[in-house]
Write an enzyme that holds these catalytic residues in place. Sequence first.
Site, mmCIF file in Angstrom:
data_model
loop_
_atom_site.group_PDB
_atom_site.id
_atom_site.type_symbol
_atom_site.label_atom_id
_atom_site.label_comp_id
_atom_site.label_asym_id
_atom_site.label_seq_id
_atom_site.Cartn_x
_atom_site.Cartn_y
_atom_site.Cartn_z
ATOM 1 N N TYR A 21 4.133 8.401 15.909
ATOM 2 C CA TYR A 21 3.017 7.528 15.516
ATOM 3 C C TYR A 21 1.730 8.337 15.379
ATOM 4 C CZ TYR A 21 -0.827 4.228 16.082
ATOM 5 O OH TYR A 21 -2.004 3.542 15.928
ATOM 6 N N ILE B 193 0.812 -1.219 0.000
ATOM 7 C CA ILE B 193 0.000 0.000 0.000
ATOM 8 C C ILE B 193 0.845 1.269 0.000
ATOM 9 C CG2 ILE B 193 -2.029 -1.083 1.034
ATOM 10 C CD1 ILE B 193 -1.184 0.320 3.691
ATOM 11 N N ALA C 258 -1.650 -0.470 9.242
ATOM 12 C CA ALA C 258 -1.050 0.631 9.992
ATOM 13 C C ALA C 258 0.321 0.230 10.504
ATOM 14 C CB ALA C 258 -1.942 1.013 11.180
ATOM 15 N N THR D 125 2.037 0.272 13.643
ATOM 16 C CA THR D 125 1.516 0.397 15.010
ATOM 17 C C THR D 125 2.578 0.321 16.099
ATOM 18 O OG1 THR D 125 1.045 -1.972 15.086
ATOM 19 C CG2 THR D 125 -0.759 -0.514 14.378
#
Length: 195
Positions: free
Chosen positions: A126, A38, A61, A63
């Site tokens: 993050y 992605i 994500a 994470t």
Amino acid sequence: MNSVLVTGSKGQVGNELNELASEYQYNFLFTDRNSLDITNKQSIRNFIDMNNIDIIINCAAYTAVDKAESDKKQADAINHQSVKYLAQISKEKNIKLIHISTDYVFNGKNYKPYIESDFTAPSNIYGKSKLDGEKALQDINPKNSIIIRTSWIYSSFGSNFVKTMLRLGSEREELGVIFDQVGTPTYAKDLARTI
């Protein structure tokens, strides 16, 4: 039948969506970093074109909250740039996009539940990367997208706070845990059903 692309299918929410998929009248395509990059816009476009995607559920994500501090480039690539690509392609092709975000877009000093309109002020890389992804999505495709902010996800899949506490509780007589954080645990299966 609508075709649904689920990114991040190896995570807690992605796994729960996979478990529930047979209950719904959709053609689900579950991807992970090995089956769809992605962070590469053309890879996303090719996958969507080849599979006639109608809906995207972005569970992917970066994470690793602490590691993001030293791995800013990768955190930004996954949490911001890839969301921007998904937003651009979903707008071009009129695809519905559901994006999973986090309460880390806030500074965590509220000590009460946040609401959508609260001021965002991430206190780490993050959170900043996730907020940058949200902003890109809102700027590019606000009318055909949904952002779901969640926190403290737990499930039978992967690592999470609940599983850690259960494991430690069976190994030790006493547990020492932090008490300076407030959060709302989210059962991944409930979130998957809601999506």
